[in-house]
Design a protein around this motif. Structure first.
Motif, mmCIF file in Angstrom:
data_model
loop_
_atom_site.group_PDB
_atom_site.id
_atom_site.type_symbol
_atom_site.label_atom_id
_atom_site.label_comp_id
_atom_site.label_asym_id
_atom_site.label_seq_id
_atom_site.Cartn_x
_atom_site.Cartn_y
_atom_site.Cartn_z
ATOM 1 N N TYR A 3 10.929 22.942 39.709
ATOM 2 C CA TYR A 3 11.227 23.025 38.356
ATOM 3 C C TYR A 3 10.185 22.088 37.726
ATOM 4 O O TYR A 3 10.033 20.902 38.077
ATOM 5 N N THR A 4 9.177 22.452 36.740
ATOM 6 C CA THR A 4 8.457 21.700 35.977
ATOM 7 C C THR A 4 8.565 21.555 34.401
ATOM 8 O O THR A 4 9.009 22.691 34.115
ATOM 9 N N LEU A 5 8.314 20.694 33.708
ATOM 10 C CA LEU A 5 8.338 20.546 32.546
ATOM 11 C C LEU A 5 6.874 21.002 31.758
ATOM 12 O O LEU A 5 5.776 20.452 32.086
ATOM 13 N N ARG A 6 6.759 22.056 30.809
ATOM 14 C CA ARG A 6 5.538 22.565 30.381
ATOM 15 C C ARG A 6 5.099 21.896 29.105
ATOM 16 O O ARG A 6 6.031 21.338 28.374
ATOM 17 N N GLN A 7 3.977 21.846 28.832
ATOM 18 C CA GLN A 7 3.498 21.192 27.568
ATOM 19 C C GLN A 7 4.194 22.045 26.462
ATOM 20 O O GLN A 7 4.257 21.508 25.613
ATOM 21 N N ASP A 8 4.451 23.278 26.463
ATOM 22 C CA ASP A 8 5.009 24.305 25.488
ATOM 23 C C ASP A 8 6.491 23.866 25.280
ATOM 24 O O ASP A 8 7.111 24.724 24.354
ATOM 25 N N GLY A 9 7.244 23.027 25.922
ATOM 26 C CA GLY A 9 8.639 22.736 25.808
ATOM 27 C C GLY A 9 9.433 23.561 26.926
ATOM 28 O O GLY A 9 10.455 23.653 26.992
ATOM 29 N N LYS A 10 8.822 24.644 27.572
ATOM 30 C CA LYS A 10 9.510 25.570 28.369
ATOM 31 C C LYS A 10 9.677 24.802 29.793
ATOM 32 O O LYS A 10 9.055 23.972 30.189
ATOM 33 N N VAL A 11 10.241 25.486 30.703
ATOM 34 C CA VAL A 11 10.421 24.945 32.131
ATOM 35 C C VAL A 11 9.968 25.914 32.902
ATOM 36 O O VAL A 11 10.222 27.141 32.984
ATOM 37 N N GLY A 12 8.882 25.429 33.693
ATOM 38 C CA GLY A 12 8.333 26.134 34.743
ATOM 39 C C GLY A 12 9.106 26.405 35.763
ATOM 40 O O GLY A 12 9.797 25.449 36.312
ATOM 41 N N VAL A 13 9.286 27.435 36.595
ATOM 42 C CA VAL A 13 10.336 27.959 37.794
ATOM 43 C C VAL A 13 9.533 28.605 38.763
ATOM 44 O O VAL A 13 8.927 29.524 38.638
ATOM 45 N N LEU A 14 9.267 27.723 40.041
ATOM 46 C CA LEU A 14 8.462 28.372 41.263
ATOM 47 C C LEU A 14 9.744 28.610 42.209
ATOM 48 O O LEU A 14 10.069 27.383 42.945
ATOM 49 N N ASN A 15 10.158 29.837 42.696
ATOM 50 C CA ASN A 15 11.149 30.136 43.590
ATOM 51 C C ASN A 15 10.288 30.406 45.074
ATOM 52 O O ASN A 15 9.470 31.266 44.883
ATOM 53 N N GLU A 16 10.626 29.756 45.940
ATOM 54 C CA GLU A 16 9.977 30.145 47.069
ATOM 55 C C GLU A 16 10.985 30.284 48.541
ATOM 56 O O GLU A 16 12.089 29.769 48.494
ATOM 57 N N CYS A 17 10.575 31.005 49.221
ATOM 58 C CA CYS A 17 11.419 31.337 50.698
ATOM 59 C C CYS A 17 10.685 31.799 51.681
ATOM 60 O O CYS A 17 9.540 32.104 51.489
#
Length: 115
Positions: free
Chosen positions: A73-87
């Motif tokens: 989970y990352t904090l984006r400049q636009d206020g949204k939360v980035g999500v990268l799911n990996e497996c």
């Protein structure tokens, strides 16, 4: 959002409880007909950001055949939360799989619920 709906093992107990409540809120669309989950009063998204390792999960169609699952989970400049799911496919040494998306904060005063 294609969030990884899992428990994660990384932070202290109180943060883990808050994170679990947030993850449960993300799972609601996948759990059709399930009662709405309670969420914590407030989540510090800066502390929530980072890589989380799956230690348990509710079965999700998009995770079929997944092993060694993580979500970043990352904090984006636009206020949204980035999500990268990996497996990894079928086993920890299997072929890598990933899905990237984002979530928006429903109530910026608490950050306790994402969509």
């Amino acid at each position: 959002m294609d969030a990884d709906v899992t428990g994660r093992g990384r932070r202290d107990g109180s943060m883990l409880r808050g994170a679990m409540a947030l993850v449960c809120a993300l799972a609601l669309p996948a759990a059709a007909g399930a009662p709405e989950q309670r969420v914590v009063e407030r989540v510090d998204l800066a502390r929530y950001a980072g890589k989380w390792y799956e230690i348990a999960s509710f079965p999700q169609w998009f995770q079929r055949g997944c092993a060694a699952t993580t979500a970043t989970y990352t904090l984006r400049q636009d206020g949204k939360v980035g999500v990268l799911n990996e497996c990894r496919q079928d086993e920890p040494a299997g072929k890598p799989r990933s899905a990237e998306g984002w979530a928006r904060v429903v109530d910026p005063a608490t950050n306790a619920k994402l969509e």
